[in-house]
Design a protein around this motif. Structure first.
Motif, PDB file in Angstrom:
ATOM      1  N   ALA A 167       0.898  -1.099   0.047  1.00  0.00           N
ATOM      2  CA  ALA A 167       0.137   0.151  -0.074  1.00  0.00           C
ATOM      3  C   ALA A 167       0.934   1.237   0.038  1.00  0.00           C
ATOM      4  O   ALA A 167       1.957   1.350   0.529  1.00  0.00           O
ATOM      5  CB  ALA A 167      -0.774   0.095   1.255  1.00  0.00           C
ATOM      6  N   GLY A 168       0.494   2.134  -0.832  1.00  0.00           N
ATOM      7  CA  GLY A 168       1.301   3.485  -0.779  1.00  0.00           C
ATOM      8  C   GLY A 168       2.821   3.250  -1.319  1.00  0.00           C
ATOM      9  O   GLY A 168       3.492   4.224  -0.888  1.00  0.00           O
ATOM     10  N   GLY A 169       3.000   2.206  -1.983  1.00  0.00           N
ATOM     11  CA  GLY A 169       4.235   1.959  -2.456  1.00  0.00           C
ATOM     12  C   GLY A 169       5.138   1.325  -1.489  1.00  0.00           C
ATOM     13  O   GLY A 169       6.369   1.061  -1.893  1.00  0.00           O
ATOM     14  N   LEU A 170       4.540   0.777  -0.359  1.00  0.00           N
ATOM     15  CA  LEU A 170       5.589   0.251   0.702  1.00  0.00           C
ATOM     16  C   LEU A 170       5.190  -1.283   0.789  1.00  0.00           C
ATOM     17  O   LEU A 170       3.734  -1.361   0.776  1.00  0.00           O
ATOM     18  CB  LEU A 170       5.244   0.912   1.943  1.00  0.00           C
ATOM     19  CG  LEU A 170       5.809   2.447   1.893  1.00  0.00           C
ATOM     20  CD1 LEU A 170       5.778   3.057   3.271  1.00  0.00           C
ATOM     21  CD2 LEU A 170       7.314   2.280   1.532  1.00  0.00           C
ATOM     22  N   ARG A 171       5.901  -2.254   1.471  1.00  0.00           N
ATOM     23  CA  ARG A 171       5.283  -3.403   1.751  1.00  0.00           C
ATOM     24  C   ARG A 171       5.338  -3.261   3.355  1.00  0.00           C
ATOM     25  O   ARG A 171       6.191  -2.883   3.942  1.00  0.00           O
ATOM     26  CB  ARG A 171       6.289  -4.486   1.455  1.00  0.00           C
ATOM     27  CG  ARG A 171       5.756  -5.866   1.930  1.00  0.00           C
ATOM     28  CD  ARG A 171       7.014  -6.879   1.358  1.00  0.00           C
ATOM     29  NE  ARG A 171       6.391  -8.211   1.599  1.00  0.00           N
ATOM     30  CZ  ARG A 171       6.744  -9.168   2.719  1.00  0.00           C
ATOM     31  NH1 ARG A 171       7.797  -8.527   3.282  1.00  0.00           N
ATOM     32  NH2 ARG A 171       6.323 -10.211   2.579  1.00  0.00           N
ATOM     33  N   TRP A 172       3.887  -3.491   3.758  1.00  0.00           N
ATOM     34  CA  TRP A 172       3.784  -3.321   5.056  1.00  0.00           C
ATOM     35  C   TRP A 172       3.434  -4.519   6.042  1.00  0.00           C
ATOM     36  O   TRP A 172       3.282  -5.395   5.589  1.00  0.00           O
ATOM     37  CB  TRP A 172       2.178  -2.595   5.471  1.00  0.00           C
ATOM     38  CG  TRP A 172       2.355  -1.137   4.918  1.00  0.00           C
ATOM     39  CD1 TRP A 172       2.118  -0.630   3.325  1.00  0.00           C
ATOM     40  CD2 TRP A 172       2.052  -0.011   5.612  1.00  0.00           C
ATOM     41  NE1 TRP A 172       1.876   0.539   3.447  1.00  0.00           N
ATOM     42  CE2 TRP A 172       2.092   1.039   4.730  1.00  0.00           C
ATOM     43  CE3 TRP A 172       2.216   0.246   7.064  1.00  0.00           C
ATOM     44  CZ2 TRP A 172       1.992   2.445   5.155  1.00  0.00           C
ATOM     45  CZ3 TRP A 172       2.218   1.750   7.407  1.00  0.00           C
ATOM     46  CH2 TRP A 172       1.984   2.600   6.487  1.00  0.00           C
ATOM     47  N   HIS A 173       4.048  -4.434   7.174  1.00  0.00           N
ATOM     48  CA  HIS A 173       3.778  -5.546   8.442  1.00  0.00           C
ATOM     49  C   HIS A 173       2.646  -5.177   9.091  1.00  0.00           C
ATOM     50  O   HIS A 173       2.542  -4.161   9.617  1.00  0.00           O
ATOM     51  CB  HIS A 173       4.787  -5.951   9.201  1.00  0.00           C
ATOM     52  CG  HIS A 173       4.452  -6.713  10.340  1.00  0.00           C
ATOM     53  ND1 HIS A 173       4.677  -6.622  11.576  1.00  0.00           N
ATOM     54  CD2 HIS A 173       3.874  -8.087  10.439  1.00  0.00           C
ATOM     55  CE1 HIS A 173       4.325  -7.395  12.364  1.00  0.00           C
ATOM     56  NE2 HIS A 173       3.715  -8.417  11.402  1.00  0.00           N
ATOM     57  N   ALA A 231       1.076  10.230   7.965  1.00  0.00           N
ATOM     58  CA  ALA A 231      -0.651  10.408   7.961  1.00  0.00           C
ATOM     59  C   ALA A 231      -1.031  10.107   6.613  1.00  0.00           C
ATOM     60  O   ALA A 231      -1.957   9.121   6.497  1.00  0.00           O
ATOM     61  CB  ALA A 231      -0.859  11.743   8.275  1.00  0.00           C
ATOM     62  N   THR A 232      -0.228  10.382   5.436  1.00  0.00           N
ATOM     63  CA  THR A 232      -0.590   9.900   4.109  1.00  0.00           C
ATOM     64  C   THR A 232      -0.474   8.583   3.760  1.00  0.00           C
ATOM     65  O   THR A 232      -1.450   8.041   3.077  1.00  0.00           O
ATOM     66  CB  THR A 232      -0.015  10.587   3.076  1.00  0.00           C
ATOM     67  OG1 THR A 232      -0.120  11.954   3.356  1.00  0.00           O
ATOM     68  CG2 THR A 232      -0.137  10.267   1.708  1.00  0.00           C
ATOM     69  N   LEU A 233       0.479   7.967   4.382  1.00  0.00           N
ATOM     70  CA  LEU A 233       0.686   6.638   4.082  1.00  0.00           C
ATOM     71  C   LEU A 233      -0.071   5.413   4.872  1.00  0.00           C
ATOM     72  O   LEU A 233      -0.558   4.509   4.318  1.00  0.00           O
ATOM     73  CB  LEU A 233       2.230   6.323   4.329  1.00  0.00           C
ATOM     74  CG  LEU A 233       3.388   6.839   3.273  1.00  0.00           C
ATOM     75  CD1 LEU A 233       4.989   6.774   3.987  1.00  0.00           C
ATOM     76  CD2 LEU A 233       3.268   5.856   2.060  1.00  0.00           C
ATOM     77  N   VAL A 234      -0.348   5.989   6.189  1.00  0.00           N
ATOM     78  CA  VAL A 234      -1.121   5.159   6.763  1.00  0.00           C
ATOM     79  C   VAL A 234      -2.704   5.238   6.298  1.00  0.00           C
ATOM     80  O   VAL A 234      -3.281   4.408   6.329  1.00  0.00           O
ATOM     81  CB  VAL A 234      -1.021   5.485   8.360  1.00  0.00           C
ATOM     82  CG1 VAL A 234      -2.130   4.889   9.060  1.00  0.00           C
ATOM     83  CG2 VAL A 234       0.186   5.540   9.046  1.00  0.00           C
ATOM     84  N   GLY A 235      -2.849   6.220   5.728  1.00  0.00           N
ATOM     85  CA  GLY A 235      -4.171   6.597   5.120  1.00  0.00           C
ATOM     86  C   GLY A 235      -4.265   5.516   3.941  1.00  0.00           C
ATOM     87  O   GLY A 235      -5.195   4.934   3.569  1.00  0.00           O
ATOM     88  N   ALA A 236      -3.166   5.484   3.309  1.00  0.00           N
ATOM     89  CA  ALA A 236      -3.227   4.646   1.969  1.00  0.00           C
ATOM     90  C   ALA A 236      -3.265   3.265   2.500  1.00  0.00           C
ATOM     91  O   ALA A 236      -4.032   2.543   1.505  1.00  0.00           O
ATOM     92  CB  ALA A 236      -1.714   4.791   1.180  1.00  0.00           C
ATOM     93  N   LEU A 237      -2.890   2.800   3.541  1.00  0.00           N
ATOM     94  CA  LEU A 237      -2.920   1.579   4.020  1.00  0.00           C
ATOM     95  C   LEU A 237      -4.433   1.247   4.491  1.00  0.00           C
ATOM     96  O   LEU A 237      -4.601   0.244   4.143  1.00  0.00           O
ATOM     97  CB  LEU A 237      -1.963   1.417   5.299  1.00  0.00           C
ATOM     98  CG  LEU A 237      -2.241   0.008   5.986  1.00  0.00           C
ATOM     99  CD1 LEU A 237      -1.711  -1.247   5.211  1.00  0.00           C
ATOM    100  CD2 LEU A 237      -1.278   0.044   7.332  1.00  0.00           C
ATOM    101  N   LEU A 238      -5.083   2.090   5.035  1.00  0.00           N
ATOM    102  CA  LEU A 238      -6.370   1.910   5.431  1.00  0.00           C
ATOM    103  C   LEU A 238      -7.252   1.571   4.106  1.00  0.00           C
ATOM    104  O   LEU A 238      -8.201   0.895   4.168  1.00  0.00           O
ATOM    105  CB  LEU A 238      -6.874   3.031   6.281  1.00  0.00           C
ATOM    106  CG  LEU A 238      -6.230   3.047   7.837  1.00  0.00           C
ATOM    107  CD1 LEU A 238      -6.649   4.289   8.391  1.00  0.00           C
ATOM    108  CD2 LEU A 238      -6.594   1.869   8.662  1.00  0.00           C
ATOM    109  N   ARG A 239      -7.051   2.214   3.304  1.00  0.00           N
ATOM    110  CA  ARG A 239      -7.763   2.602   1.933  1.00  0.00           C
ATOM    111  C   ARG A 239      -7.574   1.090   1.235  1.00  0.00           C
ATOM    112  O   ARG A 239      -8.536   0.521   0.914  1.00  0.00           O
ATOM    113  CB  ARG A 239      -7.505   3.441   1.200  1.00  0.00           C
ATOM    114  CG  ARG A 239      -8.012   4.891   1.311  1.00  0.00           C
ATOM    115  CD  ARG A 239      -7.818   5.750   0.239  1.00  0.00           C
ATOM    116  NE  ARG A 239      -6.362   6.040  -0.266  1.00  0.00           N
ATOM    117  CZ  ARG A 239      -5.676   6.784   0.311  1.00  0.00           C
ATOM    118  NH1 ARG A 239      -5.963   7.578   1.085  1.00  0.00           N
ATOM    119  NH2 ARG A 239      -4.376   6.892  -0.343  1.00  0.00           N
ATOM    120  N   ARG A 240      -6.331   0.501   1.432  1.00  0.00           N
ATOM    121  CA  ARG A 240      -5.983  -0.669   0.590  1.00  0.00           C
ATOM    122  C   ARG A 240      -6.552  -1.845   1.544  1.00  0.00           C
ATOM    123  O   ARG A 240      -7.247  -2.779   0.968  1.00  0.00           O
ATOM    124  CB  ARG A 240      -4.424  -0.963   0.813  1.00  0.00           C
ATOM    125  CG  ARG A 240      -4.004  -2.271   0.283  1.00  0.00           C
ATOM    126  CD  ARG A 240      -4.168  -2.606  -0.986  1.00  0.00           C
ATOM    127  NE  ARG A 240      -3.757  -3.961  -1.402  1.00  0.00           N
ATOM    128  CZ  ARG A 240      -4.379  -5.147  -1.257  1.00  0.00           C
ATOM    129  NH1 ARG A 240      -5.550  -5.030  -0.665  1.00  0.00           N
ATOM    130  NH2 ARG A 240      -3.780  -6.268  -1.646  1.00  0.00           N
TER     131      ARG A 240
END
Length: 303
Positions: A25-31, A92-101
Motif C-alpha cells: 500500500a502506498g508504494g510500501l510493503r507493510w507488516h 499520515a498519508t501513508l497510513v491513510g493509504a494502508l487503510l484504503r488498501r
C-alpha cells in the motif's frame, strides 16, 4: 549484518505472529497485525518501536474490537518510505493509504507517543473519523520547547550521516544498552519486552527510520490545527513518564477544552506495556455500543 529486521530471523517468534500479514500500500510493503472481531480499532506505535509494543494489550482489546496494528514506515518489518515519508504529514498519508488498501474505517484509534500525533494529523485531514483519538503518553509538544529547532537539527544531522545508525546498532547489540534505554523512559518491562526492543535496535535500518522520523518531525502545524479537532481527544498519562513530561497533557487541556486526561500513577512512558489491562479498560470505555443494547426513546433496551 542486514540493515533491516528480517521476518525469518527477528520475526521468528514475533508476538501474535499468527495475526501477522504483509500487504502492499502506498508504494510500501507493510507488516500488519489483525486480531479479534467487532468495531475496528487502529493502534499506532511510537518512534523506534513496532507491533511488539502491543503484544499483551492487543489480545485483550481483541475481545471487543477488530484490532489492526501496523509497523509504521521504516519501523519493524515495514519498508522504508521515500523522502518525505517519515514526516508527520508523510506518515499520515501513508497510513491513510494502508487503510484504503485494507478497506477499513476505524471506529476508534489509539497511538503511543508519536503515533498519537500521526492519528491526530489523519483526523484533522479527514482521513479517519473515529469516535475518539486516544493518546498513550502522546508526544504532541516539541521536544525541548524553545530549543526544539536545535533537537530537530541535531537529529537531521545524525540521520544524514550513514555511519551513525550502524554505530548505534553496534552499541545496542549489548542487551544491557536496550535495558538502560527502556529504564530511562520511567517504565519497567519484563525480559521478553527488553529482548524484542534489543532485536530491532540492532538493525541500522530500523534506527535510520527512527532518526529520520525525528529529523522530519514538525508539530507546530498540528498544534495550530488542533482546536478544530472534530472528536474527543483522550490523553492517557503515565505519571512516571521520563520521556514525555506528564504536565504536557495539562498544557494541552488548557488550550483545547475537549481534552480528557486520564492519569496512571506509578507508570512510565511504556504504561501500556507495564499495565496492559488498565489501558485496555480505558479504551474499552470508548467502544461503540452494539445496536441491541441501545436504548429506545422511553429509555428501555430495544428488543
Amino acid at each position: 549484518m542486514s540493515d533491516h529486521p528480517s521476518w525469518g530471523q527477528e520475526g521468528r517468534d514475533w508476538p501474535n505472529r499468527a495475526a501477522s500479514h504483509f500487504v502492499e500500500a502506498g508504494g510500501l510493503r507493510w507488516h500488519v497485525q489483525r486480531l479479534g472481531k467487532g468495531p475496528v480499532l487502529l493502534l499506532l506505535h511510537g518512534t523506534a518501536s513496532a507491533t511488539h509494543s502491543w503484544r499483551e494489550l492487543a489480545p485483550l482489546l481483541a475481545r471487543r474490537f477488530t484490532v489492526v496494528a501496523p509497523d509504521l514506515p521504516g519501523h519493524g518489518f515495514t519498508a522504508l518510505p521515500p523522502p518525505g515519508g517519515l514526516t508527520l504529514p508523510g506518515m499520515a498519508t501513508l497510513v491513510g493509504a494502508l487503510l484504503r488498501r485494507l478497506d477499513l474505517s476505524p471506529a476508534l484509534v489509539a497511538g503511543h507517543s508519536a503515533g498519537a500525533a500521526v492519528l491526530l494529523r489523519m483526523a484533522l485531514d479527514g482521513r479517519i473519523a473515529p469516535r475518539a483519538v486516544i493518546g498513550l503518553n502522546a508526544a504532541l509538544l516539541p521536544i525541548g520547547r524553545d530549543h526544539a529547532a536545535f533537537f530537530t537539527g541535531a537529529a537531521r544531522l545524525l540521520a544524514g550521516l550513514p555511519f551513525v545508525p550502524r554505530a548505534l546498532a553496534w552499541l545496542a547489540s549489548e542487551r544491557g544498552v536496550a535495558e538502560r534505554l527502556l529504564r530511562d523512559t520511567g517504565s519497567r518491562i519484563g525480559p521478553r519486552g527488553v529482548e524484542l526492543y534489543a532485536r530491532l535496535l540492532r538493525r541500522p535500518g530500523h534506527l535510520r527510520a527512527a532518526l529520520g522520523m525525528m529529523a522530519g518531525w514538525d508539530l507546530r502545524p498540528l498544534l495550530r490545527d488542533l482546536p478544530r479537532l472534530p472528536m474527543p481527544l483522550v490523553l492517557v498519562v503515565g505519571e512516571g513518564d521520563r520521556t514525555i513530561p506528564p504536565g504536557d497533557a495539562l498544557r494541552l487541556r488548557s488550550v483545547l477544552r475537549t481534552v480528557e486526561v486520564v492519569r496512571l500513577p506509578g507508570l512510565g512512558h511504556l504504561a501500556h506495556e507495564e499495565r496492559p489491562e488498565a489501558v485496555a479498560a480505558i479504551l474499552e470505555r470508548w467502544a461503540p455500543v452494539p445496536e441491541a443494547r441501545k436504548l429506545d426513546r422511553c429509555g428501555l433496551p430495544e428488543q
